[in-house]
Scaffold this active site. Structure first.
Site, PDB file in Angstrom:
ATOM      1  N   CYS A   1     -20.701 -30.813 -44.056  1.00  0.00           N
ATOM      2  CA  CYS A   1     -20.453 -29.645 -43.199  1.00  0.00           C
ATOM      3  C   CYS A   1     -19.089 -29.691 -42.510  1.00  0.00           C
ATOM      4  O   CYS A   1     -18.676 -28.737 -41.856  1.00  0.00           O
ATOM      5  CB  CYS A   1     -21.550 -29.520 -42.154  1.00  0.00           C
ATOM      6  SG  CYS A   1     -23.161 -29.257 -42.892  1.00  0.00           S
ATOM      7  N   ASN A  52     -27.093 -22.038 -41.434  1.00  0.00           N
ATOM      8  CA  ASN A  52     -26.089 -23.089 -41.658  1.00  0.00           C
ATOM      9  C   ASN A  52     -25.641 -23.013 -43.121  1.00  0.00           C
ATOM     10  O   ASN A  52     -26.405 -23.362 -44.019  1.00  0.00           O
ATOM     11  CB  ASN A  52     -26.729 -24.449 -41.341  1.00  0.00           C
ATOM     12  CG  ASN A  52     -25.776 -25.616 -41.576  1.00  0.00           C
ATOM     13  OD1 ASN A  52     -24.709 -25.452 -42.164  1.00  0.00           O
ATOM     14  ND2 ASN A  52     -26.177 -26.786 -41.129  1.00  0.00           N
ATOM     15  N   HIS A  67     -18.959 -25.379 -36.208  1.00  0.00           N
ATOM     16  CA  HIS A  67     -19.890 -25.384 -37.339  1.00  0.00           C
ATOM     17  C   HIS A  67     -21.235 -24.841 -36.852  1.00  0.00           C
ATOM     18  O   HIS A  67     -21.688 -25.170 -35.759  1.00  0.00           O
ATOM     19  CB  HIS A  67     -20.038 -26.814 -37.861  1.00  0.00           C
ATOM     20  CG  HIS A  67     -21.144 -26.955 -38.854  1.00  0.00           C
ATOM     21  ND1 HIS A  67     -21.257 -26.126 -39.943  1.00  0.00           N
ATOM     22  CD2 HIS A  67     -22.208 -27.806 -38.918  1.00  0.00           C
ATOM     23  CE1 HIS A  67     -22.333 -26.470 -40.639  1.00  0.00           C
ATOM     24  NE2 HIS A  67     -22.925 -27.479 -40.039  1.00  0.00           N
TER      25      HIS A  67
HETATM   26  O1  UT7 Z   1     -25.160 -29.290 -40.578  1.00  0.00           O
HETATM   27  C1  UT7 Z   1     -25.381 -30.669 -40.630  1.00  0.00           C
HETATM   28  C2  UT7 Z   1     -25.810 -31.186 -39.356  1.00  0.00           C
HETATM   29  N1  UT7 Z   1     -27.168 -30.810 -39.071  1.00  0.00           N
HETATM   30  C3  UT7 Z   1     -27.542 -30.549 -37.827  1.00  0.00           C
HETATM   31  O2  UT7 Z   1     -26.740 -30.559 -36.948  1.00  0.00           O
HETATM   32  C4  UT7 Z   1     -29.009 -30.345 -37.558  1.00  0.00           C
HETATM   33  C5  UT7 Z   1     -29.408 -31.107 -36.325  1.00  0.00           C
HETATM   34  N2  UT7 Z   1     -30.821 -31.013 -35.980  1.00  0.00           N
HETATM   35  C6  UT7 Z   1     -31.404 -29.869 -35.533  1.00  0.00           C
HETATM   36  O3  UT7 Z   1     -30.799 -28.837 -35.490  1.00  0.00           O
HETATM   37  C7  UT7 Z   1     -32.815 -29.961 -35.010  1.00  0.00           C
HETATM   38  O4  UT7 Z   1     -33.201 -31.308 -34.839  1.00  0.00           O
HETATM   39  C8  UT7 Z   1     -33.858 -29.246 -35.929  1.00  0.00           C
HETATM   40  C9  UT7 Z   1     -33.623 -27.753 -35.893  1.00  0.00           C
HETATM   41  C10 UT7 Z   1     -33.763 -29.761 -37.343  1.00  0.00           C
HETATM   42  C11 UT7 Z   1     -35.262 -29.511 -35.388  1.00  0.00           C
HETATM   43  O5  UT7 Z   1     -35.363 -29.129 -34.025  1.00  0.00           O
HETATM   44  P1  UT7 Z   1     -35.968 -30.120 -32.941  1.00  0.00           P
HETATM   45  O6  UT7 Z   1     -35.958 -29.413 -31.661  1.00  0.00           O
HETATM   46  O7  UT7 Z   1     -35.210 -31.399 -33.041  1.00  0.00           O
HETATM   47  O8  UT7 Z   1     -37.459 -30.229 -33.428  1.00  0.00           O
HETATM   48  P2  UT7 Z   1     -38.281 -31.552 -33.794  1.00  0.00           P
HETATM   49  O9  UT7 Z   1     -37.911 -32.013 -35.158  1.00  0.00           O
HETATM   50  O10 UT7 Z   1     -38.188 -32.523 -32.663  1.00  0.00           O
HETATM   51  O11 UT7 Z   1     -39.748 -30.967 -33.819  1.00  0.00           O
HETATM   52  C12 UT7 Z   1     -40.397 -30.465 -32.630  1.00  0.00           C
HETATM   53  C13 UT7 Z   1     -41.765 -29.923 -33.010  1.00  0.00           C
HETATM   54  C14 UT7 Z   1     -42.561 -30.884 -33.900  1.00  0.00           C
HETATM   55  O12 UT7 Z   1     -43.922 -30.741 -33.546  1.00  0.00           O
HETATM   56  P3  UT7 Z   1     -44.624 -31.865 -32.640  1.00  0.00           P
HETATM   57  O13 UT7 Z   1     -44.486 -33.157 -33.405  1.00  0.00           O
HETATM   58  O14 UT7 Z   1     -43.855 -31.887 -31.352  1.00  0.00           O
HETATM   59  O15 UT7 Z   1     -46.029 -31.364 -32.522  1.00  0.00           O
HETATM   60  C15 UT7 Z   1     -42.355 -30.333 -35.290  1.00  0.00           C
HETATM   61  O16 UT7 Z   1     -43.425 -30.627 -36.157  1.00  0.00           O
HETATM   62  O17 UT7 Z   1     -41.586 -28.720 -33.773  1.00  0.00           O
HETATM   63  C16 UT7 Z   1     -42.316 -28.846 -35.019  1.00  0.00           C
HETATM   64  N3  UT7 Z   1     -41.569 -28.106 -36.033  1.00  0.00           N
HETATM   65  C17 UT7 Z   1     -41.765 -26.793 -36.273  1.00  0.00           C
HETATM   66  N4  UT7 Z   1     -42.573 -25.893 -35.731  1.00  0.00           N
HETATM   67  C18 UT7 Z   1     -42.512 -24.630 -36.210  1.00  0.00           C
HETATM   68  C19 UT7 Z   1     -40.609 -28.566 -36.860  1.00  0.00           C
HETATM   69  N5  UT7 Z   1     -40.148 -27.572 -37.643  1.00  0.00           N
HETATM   70  C20 UT7 Z   1     -40.866 -26.465 -37.306  1.00  0.00           C
HETATM   71  C21 UT7 Z   1     -40.830 -25.135 -37.757  1.00  0.00           C
HETATM   72  N6  UT7 Z   1     -41.667 -24.258 -37.174  1.00  0.00           N
HETATM   73  N7  UT7 Z   1     -39.984 -24.707 -38.707  1.00  0.00           N
END
Ligand code: UT7
Length: 341
Positions: free
Chosen positions: A116, A286, A256
């Site tokens: 990216c 993205n 980005h």
């Molecule tokens: O471009 C390259 C670089 N990439 C990035 O910069 C991406 C960086 N990371 C992110 O943007 C975020 O970490 C994500 C968008 C990928 C995820 O967001 P998050 O706030 O870190 O969520 P999480 O992975 O901590 O998940 C929180 C909760 C979990 O449930 P529990 O375990 O708390 O019950 C996940 O299972 O949200 C749940 N979850 C979802 N719920 C509904 C994960 N994905 C989804 C979804 N819909 N699509």
């Protein structure tokens, strides 16, 4: 000898017609619009659905628009640098395909793989090639067909990504415009957290790799998020500081587009209000290498000659950085810098 600057003198872009909405995604995986909008900030993304088309197709569309808009003679282009993580083939490069399709008869061409952050790296490389006096006109393309590596059964990754391409023309000038500074980094610790396991030389494609979903993006979101916030913020602040720029001096931050919460954290660190931050994540998601130039494409009408822009990105590797550019023309195409032909 008079200093040569490398300045962007035009932007072209392309996004596919198909719009994949959060509503449609919520029928594919257990997710919903509210979660995606609050946690990521994506409402919809474009998907290149047609079979047999890849990153070079979208890049070619962007380059053709760029050539038309700028009126530059295709035979005067010295080089094409094509940034992508989703090339058409292992070889030949998308860059070489574009040279053939767009009649860039005198250009050398190569692919750039810096995830990216690729567009940022590629613009700095092009700028260095121009500043040293060897080349005068270079096209940098950022293009990614992320839908080709996204698992649409994985709710952790499938809402994030989209497809698209954009290209800039970078030319030589004696005027004090263009890229002023760049601070590019790589810490080399990112492999476990963000990768695509199979299809390369370590793990060539096989029935096993396909059966085990090893051709899809693997991302440990929280870890990547943390590093993205820290590194994009620190690099942007460093570039701003060493060029004496306060939040008031910066006209636009062009980050980005990985997650709107990452973008907000970077803006806060730079003391820049969100009105001065380019955002395209809502409509495109993205798009990896394409996300910064697609912002420029969308916001070009609002840009003015002399605007001070901070680019910043973060990606797999981890690779990251920031750069400072003084914009070289008004959005309506007037008052363009004088270039060295
Ligand atoms: O471009 C390259 C670089 N990439 C990035 O910069 C991406 C960086 N990371 C992110 O943007 C975020 O970490 C994500 C968008 C990928 C995820 O967001 P998050 O706030 O870190 O969520 P999480 O992975 O901590 O998940 C929180 C909760 C979990 O449930 P529990 O375990 O708390 O019950 C996940 O299972 O949200 C749940 N979850 C979802 N719920 C509904 C994960 N994905 C989804 C979804 N819909 N699509």
């Amino acid at each position: 000898m008079e200093k040569i600057h490398a300045v962007i003198t035009g932007v072209g872009g392309y996004v596919p017609d198909y719009v994949l909405t959060n509503e449609e995604l919520s029928h594919m995986v257990d997710t919903n619009d509210e979660w995606i909008m609050t946690r990521i900030g994506v409402k919809e993304r474009r998907i290149l659905k047609e079979e047999g088309l890849g990153a070079s197709y979208m890049g070619r569309k962007a380059v053709k628009q760029l050539l038309k808009k700028t009126g530059v003679d295709p035979e005067k282009i010295d080089a094409v640098i094509f940034s992508t993580s989703t090339p058409d083939y292992h070889f030949p490069s998308c860059a070489s395909i574009i040279v053939g399709k767009c009649g860039l008869k005198n250009a050398f061409a190569f692919e750039y793989s810096a995830a990216c952050c690729g567009f940022l790296y590629a613009v700095d490389t092009a700028s260095a090639l121009i500043e040293c006096g060897r080349y005068k006109k270079i096209i940098v393309v950022g293009s990614d067909k992320m839908s080709s590596v996204v698992n649409y059964k994985d709710r952790q990754t499938c809402p994030i990504f989209g497809d698209g391409a954009a290209a800039v023309l970078i030319e030589a000038t004696h005027e004090d415009f263009g890229q002023m500074d760049a601070f590019l980094k790589c810490d080399g610790i990112g492999l476990p957290f963000l990768h695509l396991a199979a299809g390369g030389s370590v793990c060539p494609s096989s029935y096993f790799t396909i059966d085990n979903g090893m051709h899809y993006i693997h991302q440990e979101g929280r870890t990547v998020f943390k590093y993205a916030v820290t590194n994009m913020s620190e690099c942007s602040a460093k570039v701003a500081e060493r060029n004496g720029l306060t939040g008031d001096d910066i006209t636009w931050v062009v980050p980005h587009q990985a997650n709107v919460r990452i973008i907000e954290a970077v803006a806060k660190r730079l003391d820049v209000p969100m009105e001065k931050v380019m955002l395209s994540i809502r409509h495109y998601g993205n798009t990896s290498s394409a996300s910064i130039p697609l912002c420029l494409w969308d916001y070009e009408p609002q840009l003015r000659k002399g605007d001070k822009l901070i680019f910043t990105a973060f990606g797999a590797g981890f690779v990251y950085g920031a750069s400072y550019l003084k914009w070289g023309y008004n959005g309506d195409g007037t008052d363009k810098v004088e270039v060295i032909d």
